[in-house]
Motif scaffolding. Structure first.
Motif, PDB file in Angstrom:
ATOM      1  N   VAL A   7       0.833  -1.325  -0.067  1.00 24.99           N
ATOM      2  CA  VAL A   7       0.058   0.167  -0.028  1.00 24.99           C
ATOM      3  C   VAL A   7       0.729   1.256  -0.015  1.00 24.99           C
ATOM      4  O   VAL A   7       0.762   2.256  -0.724  1.00 24.99           O
ATOM      5  N   SER A   8       1.970   1.160   0.781  1.00 20.82           N
ATOM      6  CA  SER A   8       2.758   2.474   1.010  1.00 20.82           C
ATOM      7  C   SER A   8       3.406   2.838  -0.387  1.00 20.82           C
ATOM      8  O   SER A   8       3.758   4.125  -0.545  1.00 20.82           O
ATOM      9  N   GLU A   9       3.494   1.853  -1.556  1.00 22.16           N
ATOM     10  CA  GLU A   9       4.280   2.446  -2.660  1.00 22.16           C
ATOM     11  C   GLU A   9       3.113   3.407  -3.472  1.00 22.16           C
ATOM     12  O   GLU A   9       3.657   4.044  -4.419  1.00 22.16           O
TER      13      GLU A   9
ATOM     14  N   TYR B 214      -4.487   5.449   6.014  1.00 17.35           N
ATOM     15  CA  TYR B 214      -3.331   5.897   6.911  1.00 17.35           C
ATOM     16  C   TYR B 214      -2.310   6.558   6.290  1.00 17.35           C
ATOM     17  O   TYR B 214      -2.124   7.851   6.541  1.00 17.35           O
ATOM     18  N   PHE B 215      -2.147   5.938   5.014  1.00 18.08           N
ATOM     19  CA  PHE B 215      -0.911   6.567   4.137  1.00 18.08           C
ATOM     20  C   PHE B 215      -1.420   7.761   3.434  1.00 18.08           C
ATOM     21  O   PHE B 215      -0.593   8.607   3.263  1.00 18.08           O
ATOM     22  N   SER B 216      -3.098   7.903   3.380  1.00 21.98           N
ATOM     23  CA  SER B 216      -3.384   9.055   2.635  1.00 21.98           C
ATOM     24  C   SER B 216      -3.680  10.201   3.659  1.00 21.98           C
ATOM     25  O   SER B 216      -4.013  11.295   3.511  1.00 21.98           O
ATOM     26  N   LYS B 217      -3.391   9.743   5.050  1.00 19.91           N
ATOM     27  CA  LYS B 217      -3.564  10.682   6.052  1.00 19.91           C
ATOM     28  C   LYS B 217      -5.283  11.080   6.360  1.00 19.91           C
ATOM     29  O   LYS B 217      -5.373  12.089   6.863  1.00 19.91           O
ATOM     30  N   LYS B 218      -6.052  10.131   6.072  1.00 20.58           N
ATOM     31  CA  LYS B 218      -7.553  10.485   5.901  1.00 20.58           C
ATOM     32  C   LYS B 218      -7.808  10.195   7.542  1.00 20.58           C
ATOM     33  O   LYS B 218      -8.850  10.564   8.095  1.00 20.58           O
ATOM     34  N   LYS B 219      -7.089   9.116   8.026  1.00 24.21           N
ATOM     35  CA  LYS B 219      -7.252   8.541   9.492  1.00 24.21           C
ATOM     36  C   LYS B 219      -5.974   8.446   9.914  1.00 24.21           C
ATOM     37  O   LYS B 219      -4.926   8.288   9.373  1.00 24.21           O
TER      38      LYS B 219
ATOM     39  N   PHE C 256       6.606   8.632  11.106  1.00 24.95           N
ATOM     40  CA  PHE C 256       5.792   7.484  11.546  1.00 24.95           C
ATOM     41  C   PHE C 256       5.529   6.724  10.318  1.00 24.95           C
ATOM     42  O   PHE C 256       5.580   5.633  10.183  1.00 24.95           O
ATOM     43  N   LEU C 257       4.861   7.441   9.125  1.00 25.78           N
ATOM     44  CA  LEU C 257       4.410   6.679   8.198  1.00 25.78           C
ATOM     45  C   LEU C 257       5.611   6.123   7.418  1.00 25.78           C
ATOM     46  O   LEU C 257       5.609   4.914   6.599  1.00 25.78           O
ATOM     47  N   ALA C 258       6.784   6.601   7.182  1.00 25.86           N
ATOM     48  CA  ALA C 258       7.977   6.196   6.672  1.00 25.86           C
ATOM     49  C   ALA C 258       8.514   4.964   7.482  1.00 25.86           C
ATOM     50  O   ALA C 258       8.847   4.011   6.905  1.00 25.86           O
TER      51      ALA C 258
END
Length: 243
Positions: free
Chosen positions: A93-95, A153-158, A103-105
Motif C-alpha cells: 500500500v505504501s508504494e 493511514y498513508f493518505s492521512k485520512k485517518k 511515522f508513516l515512513a
C-alpha cells in the motif's frame, strides 16, 4: 562441508556454461540427453548407454551432475522462483503514496517484511483520540496490515491509533485497560515485568520494558521522533522457528 561447496560450485558451473538451468528439464533422463551429441548416438547406437556414459563423465557437453545433484539443484531453483513469485504478489500500500512523515515512513519501511512474515513488529503508540482522551497501546502491525485497509493511514485520512482489540489498550482518562491475543502474539501479564508478548511462531518473548538494553532475542527497539504522536516505539522481532 568442502564436498558440499564443491558440489554447489559444479552445479552452478554446469548451468552457467550451457546457458540453461536444470528446471528446463522435466526428468534427469532429459538432462542427460541434452549432454549427448548426435555424434555420440551415431557411434554408440544406444540411447541408454549414451546416458550412462554421460552420468559417469565419459561423454557430455559440460560438467556432469549426478541424479541426486540434479534433483537438489532443481528443487532449490524452483523454491527460489516460488519465493520470488510470492514476493511479487505482495501488494504494498505504501508504494502508492508519497510518504514524508517519520511515522508513516517507518511503517512503509516495515510493510513488506511484515506482510511476508519475515518480521513481526509491535508498535507502541501514545496519543489523543478524537474525544481528546489520552490513549496508549501495543499494536501487532502485521495483524493490522492483514485485516485493515492502510490506504486511509498513508493518505492521512485517518490516524493509526490503539484500539480496544489490539494487543493492549489503555485509556488514561477512563482508566480502561484491555489486552488481547493477536495473529502473532499472546499477552503474558506479569506482576513485576509488566506486559510481555510471546511470539506464536518461535515462542520467544518480547519485553517492552524501556529500562532493558534489548527487548529480547532477535528483537530490537526503535524510538521514532515525530510531531504526529506523543510517543511512538517500534519493537521489531525476527521470528525463527525452533526445532
Amino acid at each position: 562441508r568442502e564436498r558440499e561447496r564443491e558440489r554447489g560450485s559444479r552445479m552452478n558451473e554446469t548451468t552457467q556454461s550451457t546457458g540453461v538451468t536444470v528446471t528446463d528439464f522435466e526428468t534427469y533422463e532429459e538432462f542427460l540427453d541434452s549432454q549427448v551429441s548426435p555424434l555420440d548416438l551415431f557411434y554408440l547406437e544406444d540411447e541408454e548407454l549414451a546416458r550412462q556414459l554421460v552420468e559417469l563423465g565419459f561423454r557430455g557437453n559440460g560438467e556432469v551432475l549426478s541424479r541426486e545433484e540434479f534433483e537438489v539443484k532443481k528443487a532449490e531453483i524452483e523454491q527460489a522462483r516460488s519465493a520470488q513469485r510470492a514476493k511479487d504478489d505482495v501488494a504494498l500500500v505504501s508504494e502508492k503514496f508519497n510518504v514524508t512523515t517519520p511515522f508513516l515512513a517507518a511503517i512503509a519501511e516495515r510493510e513488506e517484511s511484515n506482510r511476508m512474515g519475515k518480521l513481526m513488529t509491535i508498535v507502541f503508540i501514545r496519543d489523543k483520540n478524537k474525544k481528546g482522551q489520552e490513549v496508549s497501546g501495543y499494536i501487532d502491525l502485521a495483524d493490522r496490515l492483514e485485516h485493515e485497509d492502510f490506504d486511509q493511514y498513508f493518505s492521512k485520512k485517518k490516524k493509526l491509533l490503539p484500539r480496544r482489540s489490539d494487543l493492549s489498550y489503555y485509556n488514561w482518562d477512563t482508566q480502561t485497560a484491555l489486552s488481547n491475543a493477536s495473529m502473532n502474539y499472546t499477552v503474558v501479564p506479569t506482576e513485576y515485568e509488566g506486559l510481555l508478548f510471546k511470539n506464536k511462531k518461535d515462542r520467544k518473548v518480547v519485553n517492552v520494558d524501556p529500562k532493558l538494553d534489548t527487548p529480547g532475542d532477535t528483537s530490537t527497539r526503535t524510538k521514532i521522533v515525530t510531531d504526529e504522536y506523543e510517543q511512538v516505539v517500534f519493537y521489531d522481532h525476527v521470528a525463527r522457528v525452533t526445532a
